[in-house]
Design a protein around this motif. Structure first.
Motif, short mmCIF file in Angstrom:
data_model
loop_
_atom_site.label_atom_id
_atom_site.label_comp_id
_atom_site.label_asym_id
_atom_site.label_seq_id
_atom_site.Cartn_x
_atom_site.Cartn_y
_atom_site.Cartn_z
N GLU A 324 -17.28 -27.84 -24.47
CA GLU A 324 -15.86 -28.20 -24.60
C GLU A 324 -14.98 -26.99 -24.34
O GLU A 324 -13.95 -27.09 -23.66
CB GLU A 324 -15.59 -28.77 -25.99
N LEU A 325 -15.40 -25.84 -24.86
CA LEU A 325 -14.64 -24.60 -24.63
C LEU A 325 -14.66 -24.22 -23.16
O LEU A 325 -13.64 -23.78 -22.61
CB LEU A 325 -15.24 -23.47 -25.47
N ALA A 326 -15.81 -24.39 -22.50
CA ALA A 326 -15.91 -24.08 -21.06
C ALA A 326 -14.87 -24.87 -20.28
O ALA A 326 -14.22 -24.33 -19.38
CB ALA A 326 -17.31 -24.39 -20.54
N ILE A 334 -14.22 -25.77 -13.42
CA ILE A 334 -15.50 -25.97 -14.11
C ILE A 334 -16.52 -26.59 -13.14
O ILE A 334 -16.21 -27.54 -12.42
CB ILE A 334 -15.33 -26.85 -15.37
N PRO A 335 -17.74 -26.05 -13.06
CA PRO A 335 -18.76 -26.63 -12.17
C PRO A 335 -19.04 -28.08 -12.52
O PRO A 335 -19.03 -28.46 -13.70
CB PRO A 335 -19.98 -25.74 -12.42
N THR A 336 -19.31 -28.89 -11.52
CA THR A 336 -19.53 -30.31 -11.74
C THR A 336 -20.74 -30.56 -12.65
O THR A 336 -20.75 -31.51 -13.42
CB THR A 336 -19.71 -31.03 -10.39
N PHE A 337 -21.76 -29.73 -12.58
CA PHE A 337 -22.94 -29.88 -13.43
C PHE A 337 -22.55 -29.86 -14.91
O PHE A 337 -23.06 -30.65 -15.71
CB PHE A 337 -23.95 -28.78 -13.12
N ILE A 338 -21.63 -28.94 -15.26
CA ILE A 338 -21.18 -28.84 -16.65
C ILE A 338 -20.28 -30.03 -16.99
O ILE A 338 -20.36 -30.60 -18.08
CB ILE A 338 -20.44 -27.51 -16.87
N ALA A 341 -22.33 -32.99 -17.92
CA ALA A 341 -22.84 -32.94 -19.29
C ALA A 341 -21.78 -33.39 -20.28
O ALA A 341 -22.08 -34.11 -21.25
CB ALA A 341 -23.32 -31.52 -19.62
N LEU A 342 -20.53 -33.00 -20.05
CA LEU A 342 -19.42 -33.42 -20.92
C LEU A 342 -19.19 -34.93 -20.83
O LEU A 342 -18.86 -35.58 -21.83
CB LEU A 342 -18.15 -32.65 -20.56
N GLU A 352 -14.89 -36.13 -26.88
CA GLU A 352 -13.82 -36.89 -26.22
C GLU A 352 -12.92 -35.98 -25.38
O GLU A 352 -11.79 -36.34 -25.07
CB GLU A 352 -12.98 -37.63 -27.28
N VAL A 353 -13.45 -34.80 -25.03
CA VAL A 353 -12.65 -33.85 -24.25
C VAL A 353 -12.31 -34.43 -22.88
O VAL A 353 -11.19 -34.28 -22.38
CB VAL A 353 -13.39 -32.50 -24.10
#
Length: 518
Positions: A324-326, A334-338, A341-342, A352-353
């Motif tokens: 969430e912080l990233a 932000i990279p799509t891979f991360i 995951a969100l 719910e970010v």
């Protein structure tokens, strides 16, 4: 040429070890085209850094050292060298082109626009049809800068020019680097079949011609493996990616780590191979344990989150908070891979970010730049989110977007690598893809629209709660077991009741057993 390159490095090493620093720098400057044609660049880099700075006393020798540091990932030294050179000192075309290319890399973090401008200048000042290692470097640098601003087609074009120059000059290591970068751009444009054919051809052409290329030739299998993955050729993908991994490790190409591991990880998740998926995470951690690399750390957290969700294991709150912080620190980059995951966390009620509006904006950005695999992935997630909100028309519109990419490019792994209820509507959009999905998901619970109307799919967290309910656990016992509040437990229980169309725990347990959920 092969023996000459090897002997050249050995001579360079001997000059440095015997303290003949001036002779070593003169040797390096005179025959730099041989030096940069060797696969032993990391070895040469470590030798070159042992020479005291004062011996690099010409502009060109400093620039060549800077270029070597850039190739080997020492951006701090690149900036130090670049700031020590005054533009008025530049005399030759080679000096000017190399200087502008280095300046482009040195200021890339501070100003993407200025960085692109200097990379273009490094190319523009070259005479037409000028072929040299310096020209190849300029084209390669400009290709990287264009790729950084998501201009994949243009970037591929300049990587191809760099590749042709390096190839004709027998600078095979740099030629392979340019070729791989070109293929990664073509992959982003969805041209997987073309990438595979290109890679197969170059591997075939060089299989028996040049033994010196063997140590690093398998780097070409990185984009090849990524394309196999998108086409759902998972075993071929693992074989290619693992061969690329060995080459990347042996050549100590740290900058290529991360991308390769993400795709290998996805392959193992697809095969439900928990042991190897976790091994990828552990290996990536060990490589970067002494390096402060926030993005890699976030990728590692994303892998842990995806692994836990896929195998129905306990998630650590700190992993969720870190991701969430990233996003909060860099929502635009932000990279799509991360991001994926969100989204998985959102679908499973852990975070719910990420909202649908955020993903719609992301999809518009991806459609503008034309990153085909990511367009397909985000479209599928949006389809699932709108499916959960029972907005079926919007769900189908996003699903159709993903299906259209399958029809045009043959990419359908992302349909299978995600446990999405909305896929039940694929048969309304494309029967050929629907047949593939049902065939490739044999043994899995792939529901039909009529079944989905009877019961909405439970999230992994809701399944955890339901299993504890079926064991007779109270809300307090469930909250203690899952490390969540009693209020959150009650919220999950109410959601379960609603999805199962029941109002009592006894009825929920009976319905769950009937549906083989517990």
């Amino acid at each position: 040429m092969k023996m000459k390159k090897s002997k050249w490095i050995d001579n360079f090493k001997e000059f440095v070890e015997t303290g003949s620093y001036k002779r070593a720098v003169d040797y390096f400057t005179k025959d730099f085209h041989i030096a940069f044609s060797s696969p032993r660049l990391n070895e040469m880099y470590n030798i070159a850094l042992k020479i005291p700075d004062q011996y690099y006393n010409t502009v060109f020798s400093k620039l060549l050292l800077g270029w070597l540091c850039f190739i080997c990932g020492n951006n701090k030294k690149v900036t130090e060298i670049f700031t020590g050179i005054n533009e008025s000192q530049l005399k030759t075309i080679d000096e000017k082109s190399t200087f502008y290319a280095l300046k482009s890399m040195a200021i890339s973090v501070a100003s993407q626009g200025e960085s692109l401008k200097y990379a273009k200048l490094a190319v523009d000042i070259l005479p037409k049809d000028y072929e040299s290692i310096i020209a190849g470097n300029a084209y390669m640098t400009y290709g990287r800068k264009l790729t950084n601003v998501k201009k994949y087609r243009q970037g591929a074009k300049y990587f191809e020019r760099g590749y042709e120059i390096f190839r004709r000059l027998h600078s095979n290591f740099l030629a392979v680097n340019c070729f791989v970068s070109q293929c990664l751009n073509l992959y982003a444009l969805g041209e997987c079949e073309d990438v595979i054919k290109r890679c197969q051809q170059i591997l075939l052409n060089n299989s028996s011609k040049n033994l010196e290329m063997d140590p690093f030739m398998n780097i070409i299998k990185l984009p090849m493996g990524m394309c196999y993955y998108e086409m759902n050729k998972i075993n071929l993908a693992i074989k290619a990616l693992d061969e690329a991994r060995v080459a990347i490790v042996n050549m100590k190409l740290v900058h290529m780590h991360g991308l390769m591991e993400m795709y290998l990880f996805n392959c193992y998740i697809k095969k439900n191979d928990r042991k190897n998926a976790e091994k990828i995470v552990e290996t990536l951690q060990s490589i970067f344990e002494n390096l402060n690399h926030p993005q890699i750390n976030y990728i590692i957290r994303a892998m842990k989150v995806k692994c836990a969700i896929h195998f129905n294991e306990k998630l650590k709150n700190e992993w969720v908070e870190e991701l969430e912080l990233a996003y909060q620190l860099s929502p635009k980059s932000i990279p799509t891979f991360i991001l994926e995951a969100l989204i998985e966390l959102k679908l499973n009620k852990y975070s719910e970010v990420i909202t649908k509006d955020i993903l719609i904006d992301k999809l518009e950005e991806l459609q503008f730049i034309g990153h085909t695999p990511e367009i397909q992935g985000i479209s599928l997630y949006l389809a699932e989110l709108f499916y959960n909100d029972k907005k079926i028309d919007i769900c189908k519109a996003h699903l159709k977007n993903a299906c259209d990419i399958y029809l045009e490019y043959g990419m359908f792994s992302q349909f299978i690598n995600r446990d999405l209820s909305c896929l039940s509507y694929v048969k309304d959009l494309d029967k050929s893809l629907s047949k593939k999905l049902f065939k490739d998901n044999k043994g899995k619970n792939v529901s039909t629209p009529s079944q989905d109307n009877m019961i909405e799919k439970l999230t992994n967290r809701e399944l955890e709660v339901l299993r504890l309910v079926s064991k007779g656990k109270t809300n307090k016992e469930i909250s203690d077991a899952l490390f969540i509040s009693i209020g959150t437990t009650k919220w999950h229980v109410n959601n379960i009741f609603g999805k199962l169309s029941v109002s009592k725990r006894f009825d929920a347990i009976s319905k769950a057993k009937e549906l083989n959920l517990v």
